[in-house]
Write a protein that holds these residues in place. Structure first.
Motif, mmCIF file in Angstrom:
data_model
loop_
_atom_site.group_PDB
_atom_site.id
_atom_site.type_symbol
_atom_site.label_atom_id
_atom_site.label_comp_id
_atom_site.label_asym_id
_atom_site.label_seq_id
_atom_site.Cartn_x
_atom_site.Cartn_y
_atom_site.Cartn_z
ATOM 1 N N ARG A 128 45.648 38.210 29.565
ATOM 2 C CA ARG A 128 45.775 39.651 29.735
ATOM 3 C C ARG A 128 45.736 40.039 31.205
ATOM 4 N N PRO A 129 46.291 41.216 31.560
ATOM 5 C CA PRO A 129 46.193 41.686 32.935
ATOM 6 C C PRO A 129 44.730 41.837 33.339
ATOM 7 N N LEU A 130 44.424 41.439 34.566
ATOM 8 C CA LEU A 130 43.047 41.453 35.038
ATOM 9 C C LEU A 130 42.930 42.298 36.303
ATOM 10 N N PRO A 131 41.860 43.096 36.404
ATOM 11 C CA PRO A 131 41.620 43.750 37.693
ATOM 12 C C PRO A 131 41.422 42.680 38.768
ATOM 13 N N ARG A 132 41.937 42.931 39.944
ATOM 14 C CA ARG A 132 41.884 41.901 40.983
ATOM 15 C C ARG A 132 40.445 41.603 41.401
ATOM 16 N N PHE A 133 39.595 42.648 41.501
ATOM 17 C CA PHE A 133 38.212 42.471 41.939
ATOM 18 C C PHE A 133 37.261 42.938 40.845
ATOM 19 N N GLY A 134 35.989 42.610 41.028
ATOM 20 C CA GLY A 134 34.962 43.132 40.139
ATOM 21 C C GLY A 134 34.328 42.080 39.268
ATOM 22 N N ALA A 135 33.470 42.574 38.365
ATOM 23 C CA ALA A 135 32.770 41.682 37.446
ATOM 24 C C ALA A 135 33.745 41.137 36.402
ATOM 25 N N ALA A 136 33.319 40.073 35.739
ATOM 26 C CA ALA A 136 34.150 39.462 34.706
ATOM 27 C C ALA A 136 34.389 40.460 33.555
ATOM 28 N N PRO A 137 35.600 40.492 33.024
ATOM 29 C CA PRO A 137 36.736 39.635 33.381
ATOM 30 C C PRO A 137 37.588 40.247 34.491
ATOM 31 N N SER A 138 37.700 39.546 35.592
ATOM 32 C CA SER A 138 38.593 39.940 36.683
ATOM 33 C C SER A 138 39.257 38.675 37.209
ATOM 34 N N PHE A 139 40.314 38.857 38.000
ATOM 35 C CA PHE A 139 40.967 37.675 38.555
ATOM 36 C C PHE A 139 40.032 36.959 39.513
ATOM 37 N N GLU A 140 39.217 37.726 40.219
ATOM 38 C CA GLU A 140 38.277 37.116 41.156
ATOM 39 C C GLU A 140 37.312 36.175 40.435
ATOM 40 N N THR A 141 36.741 36.612 39.305
ATOM 41 C CA THR A 141 35.802 35.748 38.573
ATOM 42 C C THR A 141 36.530 34.571 37.928
ATOM 43 N N LEU A 142 37.769 34.795 37.479
ATOM 44 C CA LEU A 142 38.556 33.708 36.892
ATOM 45 C C LEU A 142 38.760 32.594 37.901
ATOM 46 N N ALA A 143 39.200 32.962 39.104
ATOM 47 C CA ALA A 143 39.444 31.956 40.138
ATOM 48 C C ALA A 143 38.148 31.260 40.548
ATOM 49 N N ARG A 144 37.050 32.004 40.632
ATOM 50 C CA ARG A 144 35.765 31.418 41.028
ATOM 51 C C ARG A 144 35.261 30.423 39.984
ATOM 52 N N GLU A 145 35.555 30.685 38.710
ATOM 53 C CA GLU A 145 35.117 29.773 37.662
ATOM 54 C C GLU A 145 35.869 28.445 37.724
ATOM 55 N N VAL A 146 37.101 28.475 38.229
ATOM 56 C CA VAL A 146 37.900 27.252 38.325
ATOM 57 C C VAL A 146 37.527 26.461 39.568
ATOM 58 N N THR A 147 37.328 27.143 40.698
ATOM 59 C CA THR A 147 37.015 26.444 41.947
ATOM 60 C C THR A 147 36.205 27.340 42.869
ATOM 61 N N GLN A 148 35.265 26.721 43.567
ATOM 62 C CA GLN A 148 34.500 27.393 44.602
ATOM 63 C C GLN A 148 35.012 27.017 45.990
#
Length: 301
Positions: A128-148
């Motif tokens: 689904r479309p995700l807000p770029r920033f903010g708390a989960a679910p956002s693209f920022e949290t998605l990317a952080r969960e995959v790699t730090q």
């Protein structure tokens, strides 16, 4: 006194029959035809291909000798591969056989997480479309969960470059909107070429293993001939629908298995599950290939 003769290796006969060489060559004509088309479209001719095939034949001959429990000497490799012994020696001295395994790209990992994690999917189980920033679910949290190790901005710019996502303004906030067709890099891109190599090589490995009598691998297809263009397009849509269902289930199970197998000493295997669909009008090809057909023909050399 001369040295006693060396014992010859005893090669065990294969449990299953190996296809005759001439039949293998005839079969490979249809397999290689689309690959030759790719080579020509990319500006690569026969001479360049032959040069690239030499180290490949050497490397595979060496592996075949090792599978059979035989010494991989330069002479043995040369005899099996048909490549001159001096070329084999040069290959070994320059370590041309060393291959570097390519990992899964970061964009692939992010998209896989997007597809399988219920937190980032809509009610139809699509990313689904995700807000770029903010708390989960956002693209920022998605990317952080995959790699730090890679900043979400870097991941996002790469996905935008590949045409896999776009940025939309919604209620004064930026949203990352995924491509509804899934992870399909643009034609001609390095990413699509990597997918092409990975998918086609593993498909070929499964098919060749079956031909040579290894434990049966899944390598099946459904074929239909004598149908209309409309029917072919309908089957193509059905194939995409069935693949989306199977892909989501496989990603979810693979993610669970990966999480459970991490840090185990015997976690050394890899697996790939795929699907494909192809349709074409057979009549023009049949007419072009028939030398007895009526009509004008060019008979010049």
């Amino acid at each position: 006194m001369g040295r006693p003769p060396r014992h010859l290796p005893r090669k065990q006969p294969p449990e299953h029959g190996v296809p005759p060489p001439e039949e293998v060559l005839r079969t490979l004509e249809s397999v290689l035809a689309p690959l030759v088309r790719l080579l020509l479209a990319s500006g690569l001719d026969y001479t360049r291909l032959v040069a690239e095939l030499k180290p490949l034949f050497i490397e595979q001959a060496r592996l075949e000798l090792m599978r059979g429990g035989q010494a991989d000497t330069n002479s043995a490799i040369s005899l099996l591969s048909g490549v001159h012994r001096k070329d084999v020696r040069e290959w070994r001295e320059n370590k041309l056989g060393a291959r570097i395994a390519q990992g899964v790209s970061m964009s692939s990992q992010v998209f896989a997480r997007w597809v399988q994690d219920p937190l980032y999917r809509d009610r139809r189980k699509r990313p689904r479309p995700l807000p770029r920033f903010g708390a989960a679910p956002s693209f920022e949290t998605l990317a952080r969960e995959v790699t730090q190790d890679v900043h979400p901005y870097t991941v996002l710019t790469e996905l935008i470059r590949l045409g896999l996502v776009q940025i939309e303004e919604r209620k004064g906030a930026e949203y990352v909107v995924p491509n509804r067709d899934g992870f399909v890099p643009p034609a001609g891109s390095k990413e699509l070429l990597e997918l092409f190599a990975a998918n086609l090589s593993d498909h070929a490995r499964a098919a060749v293993a079956n031909l040579l009598g290894s434990p049966p691998r899944l390598e099946q297809s459904v074929f239909a001939e004598g149908i209309t263009r409309e029917s072919a397009e309908h089957l193509g849509e059905l194939a995409r629908k069935l693949w989306a269902q199977a892909r989501n289930e496989m990603i979810a199970e693979a993610s669970r298995r990966y999480a459970a197998d991490q840090n185990r000493a015997d976690a050394t295997f890899r697996a790939r599950f795929g699907a494909y669909h192809w349709d074409e009008d057979c009549q023009p090809e049949q007419a072009a290939a028939d030398p007895t057909r009526k009509g004008p023909q060019d008979e010049t050399d």
